[in-house]
Enzyme design. Structure first.
Site, PDB file in Angstrom:
ATOM      1  N   CYS A  65       0.838  -1.202   0.000  1.00  0.00           N
ATOM      2  CA  CYS A  65       0.000   0.000   0.000  1.00  0.00           C
ATOM      3  C   CYS A  65       0.875   1.255   0.000  1.00  0.00           C
ATOM      4  O   CYS A  65       1.761   1.390   0.848  1.00  0.00           O
ATOM      5  CB  CYS A  65      -0.906  -0.005   1.238  1.00  0.00           C
ATOM      6  SG  CYS A  65      -2.057   1.379   1.238  1.00  0.00           S
ATOM      7  N   CYS A  67       0.023   4.313   0.707  1.00  0.00           N
ATOM      8  CA  CYS A  67      -0.535   5.419   1.495  1.00  0.00           C
ATOM      9  C   CYS A  67      -0.129   5.367   2.959  1.00  0.00           C
ATOM     10  O   CYS A  67      -0.767   5.996   3.798  1.00  0.00           O
ATOM     11  CB  CYS A  67      -2.060   5.410   1.394  1.00  0.00           C
ATOM     12  SG  CYS A  67      -2.630   5.268  -0.291  1.00  0.00           S
ATOM     13  N   CYS A  84      -1.641  -4.990  -1.428  1.00  0.00           N
ATOM     14  CA  CYS A  84      -2.952  -4.680  -2.015  1.00  0.00           C
ATOM     15  C   CYS A  84      -3.548  -5.895  -2.736  1.00  0.00           C
ATOM     16  O   CYS A  84      -2.862  -6.506  -3.547  1.00  0.00           O
ATOM     17  CB  CYS A  84      -2.799  -3.527  -2.993  1.00  0.00           C
ATOM     18  SG  CYS A  84      -4.379  -2.802  -3.488  1.00  0.00           S
ATOM     19  N   CYS A  86      -5.267  -5.042   0.753  1.00  0.00           N
ATOM     20  CA  CYS A  86      -4.841  -5.259   2.130  1.00  0.00           C
ATOM     21  C   CYS A  86      -5.936  -5.973   2.938  1.00  0.00           C
ATOM     22  O   CYS A  86      -7.074  -6.118   2.481  1.00  0.00           O
ATOM     23  CB  CYS A  86      -4.515  -3.915   2.766  1.00  0.00           C
ATOM     24  SG  CYS A  86      -5.915  -2.778   2.780  1.00  0.00           S
ATOM     25  N   CYS A  95     -10.675   0.908   2.232  1.00  0.00           N
ATOM     26  CA  CYS A  95      -9.483   1.314   1.486  1.00  0.00           C
ATOM     27  C   CYS A  95      -9.192   2.758   1.844  1.00  0.00           C
ATOM     28  O   CYS A  95      -9.848   3.673   1.341  1.00  0.00           O
ATOM     29  CB  CYS A  95      -9.708   1.161  -0.018  1.00  0.00           C
ATOM     30  SG  CYS A  95      -8.364   1.836  -1.018  1.00  0.00           S
TER      31      CYS A  95
HETATM   32  S1  SF4 Z   1      -6.912  -1.758  -0.818  1.00  0.00           S
HETATM   33 FE1  SF4 Z   1      -6.521   0.437  -0.638  1.00  0.00          FE
HETATM   34  S2  SF4 Z   1      -5.721   0.734   1.439  1.00  0.00           S
HETATM   35 FE2  SF4 Z   1      -5.570  -1.434   0.946  1.00  0.00          FE
HETATM   36  S3  SF4 Z   1      -3.510  -1.706   0.100  1.00  0.00           S
HETATM   37 FE3  SF4 Z   1      -4.881  -1.379  -1.637  1.00  0.00          FE
HETATM   38  S4  SF4 Z   1      -4.771   0.817  -2.015  1.00  0.00           S
HETATM   39 FE4  SF4 Z   1      -3.955   0.499   0.063  1.00  0.00          FE
END
Ligand code: SF4
Length: 125
Positions: A65, A67, A84, A86, A95
């Site tokens: 991820c 972020c 991802c 996750c 998310c």
């Molecule tokens: S689903 Fe969203 S929060 Fe989870 S790893 Fe992927 S981009 Fe990041």
């Protein structure tokens, strides 16, 4: 553990390969359709997250991820919790990158697809 703002995607690297970005783009489209989630109404959010995932795939061998802040990215890839999609996304459709948004999310658009041209257009400059 460092204090970071998890809601803000990190800046995309300029070094990700087009191939990895295409793999991630296709994964995201398929996953959105499979989970009934949508991309953000602002395509630049989607594009930046996809680029961040592709950069991590290139650098680390896994789509960690983009972020979040990590003390040790390679260890995080091995643990897989933040690869991802996750665990929060898989278990609760959460998310925090705003890549996959549920139908009731105020920021969701109506698209489950994004073209490479669109990614390039909204992230140019
Ligand atoms: S689903 Fe969203 S929060 Fe989870 S790893 Fe992927 S981009 Fe990041």
């Amino acid at each position: 553990m460092a204090d970071t703002d998890a809601s803000q995607p990190v800046a995309p690297g300029a070094d990700k390969t087009p191939d990895s970005l295409e793999v991630i783009r296709r994964f995201a489209e398929t996953y959105a359709q499979r989970t009934g989630t949508y991309f953000c109404v602002d395509p630049s959010v989607t594009a930046v997250v996809l680029q961040g995932l592709a950069r991590h795939k290139d650098e680390l061998g896994g789509a960690l991820c983009p972020c979040r802040h990590y003390e040790d990215k390679q260890a995080e890839v091995s643990q897989a919790f933040w690869n991802c999609p996750c665990v929060p996304m898989r278990e609760r459709k959460e998310c925090h990158c705003m890549l996959f948004l549920t139908e009731d999310n105020a920021f969701r658009g109506d698209q489950q697809t994004i073209s490479m041209d669109e990614i390039n257009a909204v992230t140019a400059n």
